[in-house]
Design a protein around this motif. Structure first.
Motif, mmCIF file in Angstrom:
data_model
loop_
_atom_site.group_PDB
_atom_site.id
_atom_site.type_symbol
_atom_site.label_atom_id
_atom_site.label_comp_id
_atom_site.label_asym_id
_atom_site.label_seq_id
_atom_site.Cartn_x
_atom_site.Cartn_y
_atom_site.Cartn_z
ATOM 1 N N SER A 142 -3.947 -2.379 47.544
ATOM 2 C CA SER A 142 -3.479 -3.824 47.588
ATOM 3 C C SER A 142 -3.833 -4.514 48.967
ATOM 4 O O SER A 142 -4.560 -3.905 49.864
ATOM 5 C CB SER A 142 -1.935 -3.765 47.806
ATOM 6 O OG SER A 142 -1.617 -2.917 48.751
ATOM 7 N N ALA A 176 -8.309 -10.302 43.424
ATOM 8 C CA ALA A 176 -8.311 -9.222 42.495
ATOM 9 C C ALA A 176 -9.282 -8.835 41.849
ATOM 10 O O ALA A 176 -10.457 -9.633 41.877
ATOM 11 C CB ALA A 176 -7.290 -9.571 41.332
ATOM 12 N N ILE A 229 -2.536 -11.758 36.317
ATOM 13 C CA ILE A 229 -2.722 -11.531 37.802
ATOM 14 C C ILE A 229 -4.325 -12.464 37.886
ATOM 15 O O ILE A 229 -4.247 -12.972 38.896
ATOM 16 C CB ILE A 229 -3.078 -10.094 38.136
ATOM 17 C CG1 ILE A 229 -1.961 -9.236 37.961
ATOM 18 C CG2 ILE A 229 -3.833 -9.820 39.122
ATOM 19 C CD1 ILE A 229 -2.026 -7.702 37.915
ATOM 20 N N ASN A 248 -7.147 -6.747 46.019
ATOM 21 C CA ASN A 248 -6.219 -5.962 45.286
ATOM 22 C C ASN A 248 -7.116 -5.536 43.981
ATOM 23 O O ASN A 248 -7.527 -5.953 43.215
ATOM 24 C CB ASN A 248 -5.126 -6.877 44.437
ATOM 25 C CG ASN A 248 -4.188 -7.186 45.747
ATOM 26 O OD1 ASN A 248 -3.200 -6.842 46.089
ATOM 27 N ND2 ASN A 248 -4.333 -8.534 46.103
ATOM 28 N N PHE A 301 -7.944 -2.911 40.685
ATOM 29 C CA PHE A 301 -7.224 -2.208 39.349
ATOM 30 C C PHE A 301 -8.518 -1.739 38.748
ATOM 31 O O PHE A 301 -9.280 -2.274 38.179
ATOM 32 C CB PHE A 301 -6.643 -3.578 38.479
ATOM 33 C CG PHE A 301 -5.398 -4.137 39.118
ATOM 34 C CD1 PHE A 301 -4.173 -4.021 39.088
ATOM 35 C CD2 PHE A 301 -5.848 -5.130 40.172
ATOM 36 C CE1 PHE A 301 -3.095 -4.609 39.698
ATOM 37 C CE2 PHE A 301 -4.986 -6.144 40.506
ATOM 38 C CZ PHE A 301 -3.373 -5.615 40.404
ATOM 39 N N GLN A 315 4.337 -1.856 44.538
ATOM 40 C CA GLN A 315 3.862 -2.169 46.049
ATOM 41 C C GLN A 315 4.416 -3.580 46.418
ATOM 42 O O GLN A 315 4.886 -3.861 47.497
ATOM 43 C CB GLN A 315 2.260 -2.108 46.312
ATOM 44 C CG GLN A 315 1.802 -2.381 47.413
ATOM 45 C CD GLN A 315 1.619 -4.171 47.754
ATOM 46 O OE1 GLN A 315 1.409 -4.794 46.804
ATOM 47 N NE2 GLN A 315 1.799 -4.574 49.016
ATOM 48 N N ARG A 316 4.696 -4.181 45.319
ATOM 49 C CA ARG A 316 5.437 -5.629 45.560
ATOM 50 C C ARG A 316 7.134 -5.444 45.460
ATOM 51 O O ARG A 316 7.622 -6.364 45.633
ATOM 52 C CB ARG A 316 5.051 -6.508 44.463
ATOM 53 C CG ARG A 316 3.589 -6.907 44.388
ATOM 54 C CD ARG A 316 3.176 -7.568 43.077
ATOM 55 N NE ARG A 316 3.702 -8.973 43.155
ATOM 56 C CZ ARG A 316 2.978 -9.813 43.618
ATOM 57 N NH1 ARG A 316 1.857 -9.606 44.155
ATOM 58 N NH2 ARG A 316 3.401 -11.165 43.873
ATOM 59 N N TYR A 341 -5.803 2.205 42.474
ATOM 60 C CA TYR A 341 -5.512 0.981 42.977
ATOM 61 C C TYR A 341 -4.963 0.689 44.343
ATOM 62 O O TYR A 341 -4.762 1.644 45.043
ATOM 63 C CB TYR A 341 -3.822 0.603 42.048
ATOM 64 C CG TYR A 341 -3.371 -0.645 42.804
ATOM 65 C CD1 TYR A 341 -3.655 -1.726 42.586
ATOM 66 C CD2 TYR A 341 -2.181 -0.308 43.738
ATOM 67 C CE1 TYR A 341 -3.045 -2.972 43.166
ATOM 68 C CE2 TYR A 341 -1.510 -1.558 44.379
ATOM 69 C CZ TYR A 341 -1.967 -2.652 43.932
ATOM 70 O OH TYR A 341 -1.326 -3.714 44.536
ATOM 71 N N PHE A 362 0.900 -1.514 41.246
ATOM 72 C CA PHE A 362 0.741 -2.876 41.912
ATOM 73 C C PHE A 362 2.134 -3.330 41.959
ATOM 74 O O PHE A 362 2.577 -4.110 43.094
ATOM 75 C CB PHE A 362 -0.058 -3.664 40.991
ATOM 76 C CG PHE A 362 0.117 -5.345 41.014
ATOM 77 C CD1 PHE A 362 -0.633 -6.032 42.243
ATOM 78 C CD2 PHE A 362 0.679 -6.018 40.171
ATOM 79 C CE1 PHE A 362 -0.458 -7.266 42.192
ATOM 80 C CE2 PHE A 362 1.083 -7.436 40.293
ATOM 81 C CZ PHE A 362 0.296 -8.048 41.388
#
Length: 452
Positions: free
Chosen positions: A153, A159, A103, A137, A139, A28-29, A151, A25
């Protein structure tokens, strides 16, 4: 903590299924992500391929400087050198559950809790949201077979989070939609009593955001004590629930069924994975999707394309000669559901199951229940207990389960002995089960059986 402000993060225990999802996560950010784990695995190798730094040496020399936060898993030993050095240097240190809390506070969050079923339900929800174009997103606590990851996105600030009850970590989450699949006793090394486990699940529902919704399995013990501004229930076939399955048909190791209930009527759902418990898991996921106003046709298409979760009633070999199923089942209720589903789907085959107990404390607490579940199989092979985080407990071993079984067809074998058994025994329905390292035997067993 504002997740937007994090630019550099270090994970202690990065190879765990939940930790690796968080690492992905942040990567990816655009965050600089590094971490430590004790053992190299397929998952850590994949993280390295994704340009996430991973070390297997617990030493100060492996630390990354100038990190904004350190995130660790409760499974990490207290004497971990890297974690203690970061604490000494006054670097902000947080549990994995803290990061998940951030999150849930920053996004519209769907969390899935329960003693069993949470990995499959959360993966199903994430899959439906992804396939329908809604986006999320995800998880997850398992590897989605469709996407080979735990995971993914989305630009949509939604989420889907598997809520782990171990160490009470799920009590930090702030869901908009809270799913609860079961409240059976487990992790008694942490909770002490079954009543304390149930109290924790009640507390989980107290953290639902204002005007949020609880989606719970119908008929849960003390279900009337669960909180939530709004509530819906689901069930396999209990017509008293808000959503339930009807007209269930078995086809090619999967199921075709309708979903009925209050404000819901979808016909001809096709679920191509085994296990009647997975039909109920699917009802839970569909209930969430309907709450999000996803179209019925999009739900049907997504479920039809759902290939399951690795190690959740996973078909490793499936042909006319032999069926080989691998499953993560490590609690008596899960084991019972696994064997019962296999017997229903393949009623003319002889079931042989190899089970590796997970944790000395769980084996001690549920030996009689494990024995009762395993008695449903035609033949049982027990492996030694996988200790995970625990030290041995005197008098607790696989023999403890064997002694309580009524079925005389039970043998205790080593891993090497199991491979030899599979090579020589006439098998037509074989199951491996457990949450330890029995998964390392799945590939060689699959090769042996496929070649027969």
């Amino acid at each position: 903590m504002n997740i937007e402000a994090i630019k550099k993060v270090y994970f202690v225990g990065i190879g765990g299924i939940g930790m690796s999802a968080l690492a992905r996560f942040f990567k990816q950010r655009g965050v600089d992500v590094n971490g430590y784990d004790k053992t190299e695995t397929d998952l850590t190798r994949t993280l390295v391929q994704e340009e996430i730094g991973v070390t297997y040496t617990d030493a100060e020399s492996e630390m990354k400087k100038d990190v904004d936060v350190v995130i660790y898993t409760p499974a990490i030993p207290q004497d971990n050198v890297i974690l203690n050095a970061y604490r000494r240097d006054n670097v902000p240190v947080f549990k994995r559950s803290d990061a998940l809390q951030w999150i849930t506070e920053a996004m519209y969050s769907i969390t899935v809790a329960g003693t069993h079923g949470k990995t499959t339900v959360s993966t199903m929800i994430g899959h439906i949201l992804r396939e329908s174009g809604y986006g999320c997103n995800a998880f997850l606590g398992g590897i989605s077979v469709n996407y080979n990851t735990n995971y993914w996105s989305s630009d949509n600030k939604v989420a889907v989070i598997e809520a782990d009850e171990y160490d009470r970590s799920f009590l930090k989450l702030k869901p908009d939609v809270a799913v609860l699949t079961a409240m059976d006793a487990d992790h008694l090394d942490i909770y002490g009593t079954a009543e304390a486990v149930q109290e924790a699940y009640i507390q989980y529902t107290e953290n639902i955001k204002p005007d949020g919704i609880l989606i719970k399995k119908h008929g849960l013990k003390n279900g009337n004590l669960l909180k939530g501004a709004h509530k819906k229930s689901y069930s396999l076939q209990n017509t008293g629930a808000d959503a339930y399955a009807d007209n269930i048909q078995i086809k090619n190791g999967g199921y075709i069924f309708d979903v009925k209930g209050k404000g819901i009527f979808i016909t001809g759902i096709h679920l191509d994975i085994g296990g009647m418990h997975n039909v109920e898991n699917c009802i839970a996921a569909i209930t969430v999707a309907k709450q999000l106003e996803i179209e019925d046709d999009d739900i049907k298409a997504a479920v039809a394309n759902f290939k399951g979760v690795k190690r959740r009633f996973e078909y490793i070999v499936k042909n006319e000669k032999v069926v080989y199923i691998d499953d993560y089942a490590h609690h008596p209720e899960e084991l019972a559901a696994l064997i019962k589903s296999a017997k229903t789907l393949f009623s003319k085959r002889r079931i042989v199951i190899a089970f590796q107990p997970h944790l000395y404390s769980r084996t001690r607490d549920f030996a009689a229940e494990f024995a009762h579940a395993l008695d449903m199989a035609d033949e049982v092979i027990l492996l030694d207990i996988y200790p995970a985080r625990e030290l041995p407990i005197e008098g607790v071993d696989a023999q403890m389960i064997k002694n309580k079984m009524g079925n005389p067809n039970v043998t205790i074998l080593s891993k090497e002995g199991l491979l030899s058994y599979v090579t020589n025994a006439p098998l037509d329905l074989f199951i491996t089960a457990g949450a330890g390292d029995i998964d390392k035997l799945v590939a060689p067993i699959g090769e042996i059986l496929a070649a027969k």
